[in-house]
Scaffold this motif. Structure first.
Motif, PDB file in Angstrom:
ATOM      1  N   GLU A   3      63.461  53.848  38.659  1.00 16.55           N
ATOM      2  CA  GLU A   3      62.859  54.182  39.959  1.00 16.55           C
ATOM      3  C   GLU A   3      61.354  53.922  39.945  1.00 16.55           C
ATOM      4  O   GLU A   3      60.791  53.388  40.906  1.00 16.55           O
ATOM      5  CB  GLU A   3      63.140  55.655  40.279  1.00 16.55           C
ATOM      6  N   ALA A   4      60.697  54.271  38.855  1.00 17.12           N
ATOM      7  CA  ALA A   4      59.248  54.070  38.759  1.00 17.12           C
ATOM      8  C   ALA A   4      58.902  52.579  38.721  1.00 17.12           C
ATOM      9  O   ALA A   4      57.918  52.145  39.334  1.00 17.12           O
ATOM     10  CB  ALA A   4      58.705  54.773  37.523  1.00 17.12           C
ATOM     11  N   GLU A   5      59.682  51.798  37.982  1.00 14.35           N
ATOM     12  CA  GLU A   5      59.430  50.354  37.903  1.00 14.35           C
ATOM     13  C   GLU A   5      59.628  49.689  39.263  1.00 14.35           C
ATOM     14  O   GLU A   5      58.846  48.817  39.665  1.00 14.35           O
ATOM     15  CB  GLU A   5      60.361  49.719  36.865  1.00 14.35           C
ATOM     16  N   VAL A   6      60.664  50.102  39.990  1.00 18.90           N
ATOM     17  CA  VAL A   6      60.905  49.558  41.327  1.00 18.90           C
ATOM     18  C   VAL A   6      59.763  49.919  42.267  1.00 18.90           C
ATOM     19  O   VAL A   6      59.309  49.096  43.067  1.00 18.90           O
ATOM     20  CB  VAL A   6      62.253  50.057  41.892  1.00 18.90           C
ATOM     21  N   ALA A   7      59.275  51.148  42.172  1.00 21.12           N
ATOM     22  CA  ALA A   7      58.172  51.585  43.038  1.00 21.12           C
ATOM     23  C   ALA A   7      56.915  50.761  42.786  1.00 21.12           C
ATOM     24  O   ALA A   7      56.232  50.342  43.726  1.00 21.12           O
ATOM     25  CB  ALA A   7      57.889  53.067  42.812  1.00 21.12           C
ATOM     26  N   ARG A   8      56.595  50.518  41.500  1.00 23.53           N
ATOM     27  CA  ARG A   8      55.413  49.706  41.182  1.00 23.53           C
ATOM     28  C   ARG A   8      55.574  48.279  41.689  1.00 23.53           C
ATOM     29  O   ARG A   8      54.644  47.698  42.269  1.00 23.53           O
ATOM     30  CB  ARG A   8      55.174  49.696  39.673  1.00 23.53           C
ATOM     31  N   LEU A   9      56.757  47.708  41.487  1.00 22.86           N
ATOM     32  CA  LEU A   9      57.016  46.347  41.944  1.00 22.86           C
ATOM     33  C   LEU A   9      56.930  46.260  43.462  1.00 22.86           C
ATOM     34  O   LEU A   9      56.331  45.333  44.021  1.00 22.86           O
ATOM     35  CB  LEU A   9      58.403  45.907  41.464  1.00 22.86           C
ATOM     36  N   ARG A  10      57.522  47.247  44.137  1.00 22.69           N
ATOM     37  CA  ARG A  10      57.504  47.261  45.606  1.00 22.69           C
ATOM     38  C   ARG A  10      56.083  47.317  46.145  1.00 22.69           C
ATOM     39  O   ARG A  10      55.753  46.607  47.101  1.00 22.69           O
ATOM     40  CB  ARG A  10      58.309  48.470  46.107  1.00 22.69           C
ATOM     41  N   ARG A  11      55.226  48.113  45.560  1.00 16.48           N
ATOM     42  CA  ARG A  11      53.845  48.225  46.049  1.00 16.48           C
ATOM     43  C   ARG A  11      53.076  46.917  45.847  1.00 16.48           C
ATOM     44  O   ARG A  11      52.273  46.518  46.694  1.00 16.48           O
ATOM     45  CB  ARG A  11      53.140  49.383  45.340  1.00 16.48           C
ATOM     46  N   ARG A  12      53.305  46.254  44.726  1.00 19.03           N
ATOM     47  CA  ARG A  12      52.626  44.970  44.489  1.00 19.03           C
ATOM     48  C   ARG A  12      53.102  43.905  45.476  1.00 19.03           C
ATOM     49  O   ARG A  12      52.303  43.139  46.011  1.00 19.03           O
ATOM     50  CB  ARG A  12      52.887  44.510  43.055  1.00 19.03           C
ATOM     51  N   VAL A  13      54.405  43.870  45.699  1.00 27.70           N
ATOM     52  CA  VAL A  13      54.946  42.902  46.647  1.00 27.70           C
ATOM     53  C   VAL A  13      54.418  43.191  48.056  1.00 27.70           C
ATOM     54  O   VAL A  13      54.058  42.274  48.802  1.00 27.70           O
ATOM     55  CB  VAL A  13      56.491  42.931  46.640  1.00 27.70           C
ATOM     56  N   HIS A  14      54.368  44.459  48.408  1.00 23.31           N
ATOM     57  CA  HIS A  14      53.885  44.866  49.728  1.00 23.31           C
ATOM     58  C   HIS A  14      52.459  44.362  49.959  1.00 23.31           C
ATOM     59  O   HIS A  14      52.137  43.806  51.026  1.00 23.31           O
ATOM     60  CB  HIS A  14      53.950  46.388  49.813  1.00 23.31           C
ATOM     61  N   ALA A  15      51.590  44.528  48.967  1.00 22.24           N
ATOM     62  CA  ALA A  15      50.213  44.058  49.086  1.00 22.24           C
ATOM     63  C   ALA A  15      50.168  42.529  49.154  1.00 22.24           C
ATOM     64  O   ALA A  15      49.412  41.947  49.949  1.00 22.24           O
ATOM     65  CB  ALA A  15      49.389  44.559  47.901  1.00 22.24           C
ATOM     66  N   GLY A  16      50.989  41.868  48.337  1.00 25.25           N
ATOM     67  CA  GLY A  16      51.018  40.409  48.353  1.00 25.25           C
ATOM     68  C   GLY A  16      51.499  39.841  49.679  1.00 25.25           C
ATOM     69  O   GLY A  16      50.952  38.847  50.179  1.00 25.25           O
ATOM     70  N   MET A  17      52.499  40.491  50.273  1.00 29.16           N
ATOM     71  CA  MET A  17      52.989  40.048  51.582  1.00 29.16           C
ATOM     72  C   MET A  17      51.906  40.180  52.655  1.00 29.16           C
ATOM     73  O   MET A  17      51.779  39.340  53.543  1.00 29.16           O
ATOM     74  CB  MET A  17      54.204  40.862  51.990  1.00 29.16           C
ATOM     75  N   ALA A  18      51.111  41.238  52.570  1.00 26.20           N
ATOM     76  CA  ALA A  18      50.037  41.446  53.547  1.00 26.20           C
ATOM     77  C   ALA A  18      48.990  40.344  53.446  1.00 26.20           C
ATOM     78  O   ALA A  18      48.531  39.791  54.460  1.00 26.20           O
ATOM     79  CB  ALA A  18      49.392  42.818  53.336  1.00 26.20           C
ATOM     80  N   VAL A  19      48.606  40.000  52.218  1.00 26.88           N
ATOM     81  CA  VAL A  19      47.616  38.926  52.026  1.00 26.88           C
ATOM     82  C   VAL A  19      48.153  37.605  52.552  1.00 26.88           C
ATOM     83  O   VAL A  19      47.458  36.863  53.268  1.00 26.88           O
ATOM     84  CB  VAL A  19      47.247  38.807  50.531  1.00 26.88           C
TER      85      VAL A  19
END
Length: 483
Positions: free
Chosen positions: A363-379
């Motif tokens: 769950e923690a690994e998915v959360a970290r990955l999701r936040r990075r992807v979220h920021a990358g999608m915004a950029v």
């Protein structure tokens, strides 16, 4: 309106938006971000879906398009309703039965890994381009009203706009979006109804007189049955509406994330059918507003070069009380930012689940990955907005549906073949089929007038794209018994 009044209006709206987003998403985990924990109440989702289906493109472009097409857009909206019935009774039970996080997981179980990745990448392309075009519209409006008068560049405008979208979606995902979309729906309906009232007053009409003026105008024609070569021909628009809503709602991770957040398929079906009918009447209000805007512009001698500039120009140009400008900014902000937020959430979900993969991760690994992807999608969304703004030379709503005709066609074809045909497909050839179909459609569209006696393709090109995909899948398939 002055830049300061616009900024104050935006600030007030975002205070409310961030409050709602925080309260709804403060305890959201990964399941809450991706599916809303499947606990959403269907009446709330149905109300939210009205706003979710109406972006800033609808808010600005639909009133302006009545000059060229009258109320002909309602032909397509009738197709939307028919398409929602298909989604409700064909796709929704299937997706609930399979308990999917991403709808493209179905393609892996039906065809294989290559098909799964193909569907996910085409969705990524479709949603990123579509969301960028929609958000670009609010950036253009803000450039005219705020950033331009202050001497600030469009790049800064786009960066700040996307940053705000990222901020209010980074925590709660779908769990927040249901409630922020409900806020958006409320703002949209109140805004358009009050704007109609003020426009009628500006024309010296009562509400009954305004309704009569709209119905007697030549701009209020709904049905076009006379010329099959016309882009507004009824069956073109209706069928395009049916298949567009199946592709852009039923097979779109963005829209289905909301529908799949209901407790079960029966409640999701109620949500889909209710929101479809209500959407018709909301679109009708926007078209009525468009007629009144053109009547007002004609009475004041106001010249508008682009149809997308009609509503912003009259609402914020000092022709009416300042409250009309405030209502316009609130409605545009609500529609555009909410649509962009939901797209960013869906892109994050699909890229994380479908392309990078979360199987075997904690769950923690998915959360970290999701936040990075979220920021990358915004950029990436910010970069695409700037690029499209440099290239765009057409009505924004036309650009959205034209893009959808090319990018959603292979997705629609893959799902249609998978659901209605039992043949097994050689999975490794599916990416080639998905690329070849839009290419064939491009050739068809470019040459249709010469080849078919003046026939012009409209948004029904999506149907041919899906058919080409189905034909290609048949050519690379084998009977079920031979596999």
């Amino acid at each position: 309106m002055s830049p300061l009044s616009v900024l104050l209006t935006l600030a007030a709206y975002f205070v409310i938006l961030f409050t709602v987003s925080y309260l709804a998403g403060r305890k959201a985990d990964n399941a809450g971000f991706f599916t809303g924990n499947r606990r959403s109440s269907w009446p709330v989702v149905a109300f939210a879906m009205i706003g979710a289906s109406i972006s800033g493109v609808t808010y600005v472009s639909v009133p302006g398009m009545v000059k060229d097409s009258g109320f002909g857009y309602l032909q397509m909206v009738l197709g939307f309703i028919a398409g929602q019935f298909i989604i409700a009774f064909v796709l929704t039970p299937l997706f609930y039965r399979l308990n999917l996080v991403s709808v493209y997981e179905y393609l892996e179980s039906r065809f294989g890994r290559a098909s799964y990745r193909t569907g996910a990448w085409f969705f990524f392309l479709s949603k990123m381009l579509g969301a960028a075009v929609r958000l670009m519209l609010v950036c253009i409006t803000l450039q005219l009203l705020v950033f331009g008068p202050c001497g600030l560049p469009f790049v800064l405008n786009a960066a700040l706009t996307v940053a705000l979208v990222w901020l209010y979606t980074w925590r709660g995902g779908v769990k927040s979006l249901i409630w922020t979309d409900s806020l958006k729906t409320l703002c949209l309906i109140v805004s358009v109804v009050l704007c109609i009232g003020y426009m009628a007053s500006g024309l010296g009409l009562t509400l009954d007189g305004a309704a009569e003026a709209v119905m007697s105008s030549e701009l209020s024609r709904i049905f076009f049955f006379d010329d099959p070569n016309n882009r507004q021909y009824f069956f073109k628009q209706f069928l395009a509406g049916v298949f567009t809503t199946i592709a852009m709602n039923g097979l779109d991770q963005d829209m289905m994330q909301r529908n799949l957040s209901c407790r079960n398929s029966r409640e999701s079906q109620k949500n889909l059918l209710t929101s479809a009918v209500l959407q018709f009447f909301v679109i009708l209000l926007f078209l009525m507003l468009g007629v009144l805007l053109y009547l007002f512009a004609e009475s004041r001698g106001i010249r508008v070069e682009k149809s997308d500039e009609l509503f912003p120009l009259i609402a914020t140009g000092g022709y009416l009380p300042i409250v009309v400008g405030i209502l316009f900014i609130v409605g545009l902000t609500a529609s555009a930012y909410s649509a962009a937020g939901s797209a960013l959430t869906a892109l994050t979900t699909s890229f994380t689940v479908d392309i990078l993969g979360i199987k075997g991760k904690t769950e923690a690994e998915v959360a970290r990955l999701r936040r990075r992807v979220h920021a990358g999608m915004a950029v990436l969304m910010g970069i695409v907005i700037v690029a499209i703004n440099l290239l765009n030379n057409t009505s924004v709503i036309n650009a959205v549906y034209t893009l959808a005709s090319y990018t959603y066609g292979p997705i629609l074809g893959l799902f249609a073949f998978g659901i209605f045909c039992r043949r097994r497909v050689r999975d490794r050839y599916i990416p080639l089929v998905a690329l070849a179909s839009p290419a064939l459609c491009y050739v068809l569209q470019r040459n249709s007038e010469a080849w078919f006696g003046g026939y012009q393709f409209s948004y029904e090109l999506l149907i041919f794209n899906a058919l080409f995909t189905c034909l290609g899948l048949w050519m690379v398939s084998l009977p079920r018994k031979n596999v």
